[in-house]
Every structure is written in structure tokens, then in C-alpha cells.
Design an enzyme around this catalytic site. Sequence first.
Site, short mmCIF file in Angstrom:
data_model
loop_
_atom_site.label_atom_id
_atom_site.label_comp_id
_atom_site.label_asym_id
_atom_site.label_seq_id
_atom_site.Cartn_x
_atom_site.Cartn_y
_atom_site.Cartn_z
N LYS A 11 0.83 -1.22 0.00
CA LYS A 11 0.00 0.00 0.00
C LYS A 11 0.87 1.27 0.00
O LYS A 11 2.08 1.21 0.23
CB LYS A 11 -0.92 -0.03 1.23
N TYR A 51 -12.41 -2.35 -3.82
CA TYR A 51 -12.91 -2.58 -2.46
C TYR A 51 -14.44 -2.54 -2.39
O TYR A 51 -14.99 -2.27 -1.32
CB TYR A 51 -12.32 -1.54 -1.50
N PHE A 59 -15.84 3.14 6.81
CA PHE A 59 -14.49 3.57 6.43
C PHE A 59 -14.25 3.55 4.92
O PHE A 59 -13.15 3.86 4.46
CB PHE A 59 -13.44 2.70 7.14
N ARG A 87 -1.55 -14.12 4.77
CA ARG A 87 -2.25 -13.42 5.85
C ARG A 87 -1.49 -13.56 7.17
O ARG A 87 -1.46 -12.64 7.98
CB ARG A 87 -3.70 -13.91 5.95
N THR A 93 -5.23 -6.99 10.75
CA THR A 93 -5.56 -5.75 10.02
C THR A 93 -5.14 -4.51 10.81
O THR A 93 -4.57 -3.58 10.26
CB THR A 93 -7.09 -5.71 9.76
N ARG A 104 2.78 -6.03 9.28
CA ARG A 104 2.03 -4.89 9.82
C ARG A 104 2.59 -4.44 11.17
O ARG A 104 2.64 -3.24 11.46
CB ARG A 104 0.54 -5.22 9.89
N ASN A 114 -2.08 0.39 6.58
CA ASN A 114 -1.59 -0.85 7.20
C ASN A 114 -0.69 -1.68 6.27
O ASN A 114 -0.61 -2.89 6.36
CB ASN A 114 -2.75 -1.68 7.78
N HIS A 117 -2.17 -5.46 1.67
CA HIS A 117 -3.47 -6.13 1.53
C HIS A 117 -3.21 -7.55 1.05
O HIS A 117 -2.29 -7.77 0.25
CB HIS A 117 -4.35 -5.41 0.51
N GLU A 128 -9.66 -11.03 -7.23
CA GLU A 128 -8.74 -9.90 -7.04
C GLU A 128 -7.56 -9.97 -8.00
O GLU A 128 -7.10 -8.95 -8.51
CB GLU A 128 -8.26 -9.87 -5.59
#
Length: 142
Positions: A11, A51, A59, A87, A93, A104, A114, A117, A128
Amino acid sequence: MAIQRTLSIIKPDAVAKNVIGDIIRRFEENGLSVIAARMLHLSAEEAGRFYAVHKERPFYKDLCAYMSSGPILAMVLEGQNAVALNRQLMGATNPKEAEAGTIRADHAESIEANSVHGSDSVENAATEVAFFFGDIELHSRR
Ligand code: CMP
């Protein structure tokens, strides 16, 4: 365990911090291969389409603004159990809840900024991956 593919996004906060290499190193050292990669700067509309599943969340608007605030690196990771492994390497998250040593915990600034993704299921990973990459852009190592 099956060989899987999953979408990973580095990100804007992590790209700005110049930690792309550190993040990819963690994937590779844990048995994941980068089989596609592209740097791009999404518009808010494109971030919103990616998203869309979060459209009703409070949010959502901020998330779209944030994800279009700077360049990102979209990647496809391939390997044993890639969805869950990615993950695990990312951590929770919310970086305040992320386990020590995760991406993270080490790099993220907030629940929004964060750092990474990752797809949350094999089914969503396929959707995705197709959002960013066509079949001829995927270079499997199998
Ligand atoms: P990501 O895994 O990319 O999926 C959706 C993103 O929404 C999530 O990471 C967070 O960066 C962002 N987000 C912002 N606020 C929240 C929140 N309160 N709960 C969950 N995700 C949030």
C-alpha cells in the site's frame, strides 16, 4: 496442502517508506514466489471498485481516498497454502493487534495505512488477481 495464488498489494504507506524489498523478501523467504507484479497509482474510483465489498462500511470513502493517495505495488504470490500464509505474514488488520515480527507490526502506521493487503479466500483471490492481471501476465513457477 495445495499450491494456491493470492493477491498482495503493497500500500501507499509502505511504498513511501521504501520497504518494498523488505516485504518481498519476507514472502520469498517463506516459500512464496512473485509470479506477477505491477506498480500503479489507482484513482479513487478504481480503488472503490477493488474494495466494492466494503461499500457499506463507514471507512469505505476514507479507504478509497487512502488507496489512491500514492503508488501501490500489486503482486500475485504463488505457493503452498498461499492465501493463509500471506495473511499470517501480514499480521492482523489493525497493527496494534498484529503479532510481533509480522509485516504490519513492523511497518504499518494505522488500521488504514496498514502497509499490505492480502486476499482472504481462494475464491476472492481469483477475483482480485483478475482485477489487476490477465492470464498472460501470470508466470507460474510450478
Ligand atoms: P485490507 O486488508 O486492505 O482490507 C480492507 C481495508 O480497510 C483494511 O485492510 C484496512 O486498511 C481498511 N480499514 C480501515 N478502517 C477499517 C476498520 N475499522 N476495520 C477494518 N478495516 C479497515
